[in-house]
Write an enzyme that holds these catalytic residues in place. Sequence first.
Site, PDB file in Angstrom:
ATOM      1  N   THR A  73      12.429  -8.086 -15.886  1.00  0.00           N
ATOM      2  CA  THR A  73      13.654  -8.746 -16.348  1.00  0.00           C
ATOM      3  C   THR A  73      14.605  -8.996 -15.189  1.00  0.00           C
ATOM      4  OG1 THR A  73      13.450  -7.684 -18.514  1.00  0.00           O
ATOM      5  CG2 THR A  73      15.607  -8.592 -17.942  1.00  0.00           C
ATOM      6  N   HIS A  76      13.455 -12.042 -13.434  1.00  0.00           N
ATOM      7  CA  HIS A  76      13.803 -13.254 -14.179  1.00  0.00           C
ATOM      8  C   HIS A  76      15.283 -13.614 -14.022  1.00  0.00           C
ATOM      9  CE1 HIS A  76      10.182 -12.243 -16.962  1.00  0.00           C
ATOM     10  NE2 HIS A  76       9.805 -12.881 -15.875  1.00  0.00           N
ATOM     11  N   HIS A  93      18.624  -1.560 -14.915  1.00  0.00           N
ATOM     12  CA  HIS A  93      18.769  -0.952 -16.240  1.00  0.00           C
ATOM     13  C   HIS A  93      17.782   0.191 -16.456  1.00  0.00           C
ATOM     14  CE1 HIS A  93      15.881  -4.289 -16.619  1.00  0.00           C
ATOM     15  NE2 HIS A  93      15.266  -3.537 -17.524  1.00  0.00           N
ATOM     16  N   CYS A 126      29.688   2.837 -35.270  1.00  0.00           N
ATOM     17  CA  CYS A 126      29.432   1.818 -36.289  1.00  0.00           C
ATOM     18  C   CYS A 126      28.120   2.121 -37.020  1.00  0.00           C
ATOM     19  CB  CYS A 126      29.377   0.430 -35.656  1.00  0.00           C
ATOM     20  SG  CYS A 126      27.904   0.131 -34.645  1.00  0.00           S
ATOM     21  N   CYS A 129      24.959   1.833 -34.742  1.00  0.00           N
ATOM     22  CA  CYS A 129      24.791   2.992 -33.858  1.00  0.00           C
ATOM     23  C   CYS A 129      24.343   4.227 -34.634  1.00  0.00           C
ATOM     24  CB  CYS A 129      26.096   3.275 -33.124  1.00  0.00           C
ATOM     25  SG  CYS A 129      26.521   2.054 -31.855  1.00  0.00           S
ATOM     26  N   CYS A 137      24.857  -3.230 -32.050  1.00  0.00           N
ATOM     27  CA  CYS A 137      26.279  -2.896 -32.123  1.00  0.00           C
ATOM     28  C   CYS A 137      27.097  -4.073 -31.586  1.00  0.00           C
ATOM     29  CB  CYS A 137      26.555  -1.649 -31.289  1.00  0.00           C
ATOM     30  SG  CYS A 137      28.313  -1.266 -31.045  1.00  0.00           S
TER      31      CYS A 137
END
Length: 372
Positions: A73, A76, A93, A126, A129, A137
């Site tokens: 990713t 990309h 990440h 929320c 989550c 979320c």
Amino acid sequence: MVWPGSPGTVARFHGLCAGSRIAVGTERGPNLKRVVWTGTGRLEVSNDGDTRGAGCEGNEVRIRVTAAGFCATDVHIIRGQVRFVDPPLVLGHEIAGVVEECGEAVSRLSPGDRVKCDSVIGCGICGWCAQGATQFCKQAVELGITCDGGWAEWLVVPERALYRLPDALPDEVAAILDVEVYGALSKPGVCPGDTVVIFGPGPAGLIALQLARIMGATTVILCGTRKVRLQLGQRLGADYIVNVTERDPIALVRQVTGGKGADLAFEAAGSEAACLEVLQVLRPQGKAVFYGVHGRPLSRFPIDQVVLKDLNLYGALSNRTGWNEIFSWVLQGKLDLQSLITRTLPLDQASLAYELLNDPREEEVKIVFSMG
């Protein structure tokens, strides 16, 4: 990854939800070594000296990053094939680190703890989550994708994004460990005796073939175009490997299954050809998981095959659950992530890492920045 339709995907550094501040990234202390994506094809290493920054508040934890993966990713994004936010952005990440400082509300972690950082961070309160679906979320961010990430010496993140690492799990392996492929396979499920076909022998496909075996598959077939990766897949447990430039995967699946077809197909190639082959290799009422991100619409999609074969199609933006299972399988040697790491480099060689991963002739699978 977070859902692209979430308002959180346009947040640079933090979101607000019902008064709960999501502090993420490196914005609270700009003086640190980091690798910044500055535009298509461009990475810059910045080193301003001071690496500590301000103190933590509430449930915030500052970690010193010890290892960070270089994912497809990331390639990309650098190429300009996908874009979630505009540059500049600190990528990364896939992250492991050591706790340096904790806010006053932190209860599970202490300085010195080795941790895995979940890159997808929601508000924590929320409904999404609450069920582990932080990727949906409305305030969600993803480190290195929608806000500054782990190609830096340290990060500040909420405690809920961190998982204490077992002592026997190396930092480099912990960095690339994730639950996304497991989540994608868990939704359709793999039944004992299943025949599973994997398209795409990249890191996701190589993990998927191992997880399919762990989850009960009797026969796993790996399809792709890159010889070295296919051979690695065979060492990792694939019963059959198919170079699709030399052999028809559909014919092989029919042969192996006695004409029945596969029970499950996992598309991780990100190609239109693989998507079409997924539908053809499946038996009636078979299950297809579409994991690869294409960045553009398919020119054609034979919907009649889905309808008339009564196929079950699944996406892959899965819940962020299953960490303990993945930790356990890696420690037991059932899930081999170490073999995916073909090179470790220091952070300041990020441009070299990009050149290697961007050139298919190099046959790199995973590069990890070691910052121990």
